[in-house]
Design an enzyme around this catalytic site. Structure first.
Site, short mmCIF file in Angstrom:
data_model
loop_
_atom_site.label_atom_id
_atom_site.label_comp_id
_atom_site.label_asym_id
_atom_site.label_seq_id
_atom_site.Cartn_x
_atom_site.Cartn_y
_atom_site.Cartn_z
N ASP A 98 -38.63 15.00 -18.74
CA ASP A 98 -38.17 13.97 -18.09
C ASP A 98 -38.02 14.68 -16.72
O ASP A 98 -37.18 14.80 -16.22
CB ASP A 98 -36.93 13.40 -18.66
CG ASP A 98 -36.64 12.25 -17.75
OD1 ASP A 98 -37.31 11.65 -17.14
OD2 ASP A 98 -35.20 11.72 -18.21
N SER A 126 -28.95 9.45 -12.94
CA SER A 126 -30.11 10.12 -13.56
C SER A 126 -31.14 10.71 -12.69
O SER A 126 -31.11 10.33 -11.44
CB SER A 126 -31.19 8.60 -14.14
OG SER A 126 -30.74 8.58 -15.48
N HIS A 173 -38.36 9.25 -15.88
CA HIS A 173 -37.96 7.92 -16.03
C HIS A 173 -37.41 7.10 -15.05
O HIS A 173 -37.31 5.98 -14.76
CB HIS A 173 -36.98 7.77 -17.30
CG HIS A 173 -35.53 8.09 -16.98
ND1 HIS A 173 -34.90 9.21 -17.09
CD2 HIS A 173 -34.49 7.19 -16.48
CE1 HIS A 173 -33.81 9.03 -16.68
NE2 HIS A 173 -33.47 8.07 -16.20
#
EC number: 3.4.21.36
Length: 258
Positions: free
Chosen positions: A111, A206, A63
């Site tokens: 992911d 992230s 992402h």
């Protein structure tokens, strides 16, 4: 419903995690940690973390690279706002996102992305390769791990300028997938850690590593994926990571064929 880069009043996963309730990391104590940065208006901005896994390959979250941008990787970094004298930067030449990744459904998993750098970085005491776990390795509940990153230091706060770390013990799948935790949103291809309501990942972390101590050695068991949209440090909503040990074969195949 899943939220990317946004906010919702429902309790759904939100990508972009950062470190909340952490402390400043000792300078260059996590030498495989990278800052993924994008170019905008002639300046570079931190967006995600990542892990150096080869001299010219970085592992991050899918992402983080969903949007088409010019990216670079900075390694040997500590303070984003000043030159530490230990940094090396490399442009991202190729992005390989897991083929099953669906940007509309982070809870499906996958992911993970690999970034091939335009040149090899030089390994030294500030820049090292992250150690990956063996294929299929699963950590016991409450295993000792640390999340690291330059992400927000509180929900809706600001990015950290210096690298932060927070102790996040693992929460095993049986607990994390129970109804009082994440329920069916969490899959077996993920790792949960934290959930004490104090320490967590948050936006900007992230893609970065979850470092877990195995036999006295830190191994990168997770890629930071999502937190609750109710806030980063929500009790019984541990930070959720892509479980690296589920993707070892894929990682090796991508590197071998690129």
């Amino acid at each position: 419903m899943l939220v990317l880069y946004g906010h919702s009043t429902q309790d759904v996963p939100e990508t972009n995690a950062r470190v909340v309730g952490g402390t400043e990391a000792r300078r260059n104590s996590w030498p495989s940690q990278i800052s993924l940065q994008y170019l905008s208006g002639g300046k570079w901005y931190h967006t995600c973390g990542g892990t150096l896994i080869r001299q010219n390959w970085v592992m991050t979250a899918a992402h983080c690279v969903d949007r088409t941008m010019t990216f670079r990787v900075v390694i040997g970094e500590h303070n984003l706002s000043q030159n530490d004298g230990t940094e090396q930067s490399a442009s991202v030449q190729k992005i390989v996102v897991h083929p099953y990744w669906n940007s509309n459904d982070v809870s499906a998993g996958y992911d993970i992305a690999l970034l091939r750098l335009a040149q090899k970085v030089t390994l030294n005491s500030y820049v090292q390769l992250g150690v990956l776990p063996q294929e299929g390795a699963i950590l016991a509940n409450n295993s000792p791990c640390y999340i690291t990153g330059w992400g927000l230091t509180k929900t809706n706060g600001q990015l950290a300028q210096v690298l932060q770390q927070a102790y996040l013990p693992t929460v095993d799948y049986a607990i994390c997938s129970s109804s009082s935790y994440w329920g069916s949103i969490v899959k077996k291809s993920m790792v949960c850690a934290g959930g004490d309501g104090i320490r967590s990942g948050c936006q900007g972390d992230s893609g970065g590593p979850l470092h877990c101590s195995v036999n006295g050695k830190y191994t990168v068991h997770g890629v930071t994926s999502f937190v609750s949209s109710l806030g980063c440090n929500v009790s019984r909503k541990p930070t959720v990571f892509t479980r690296v040990s589920a993707y070892i074969t894929w990682i090796n195949n991508v590197i071998a064929s690129n």
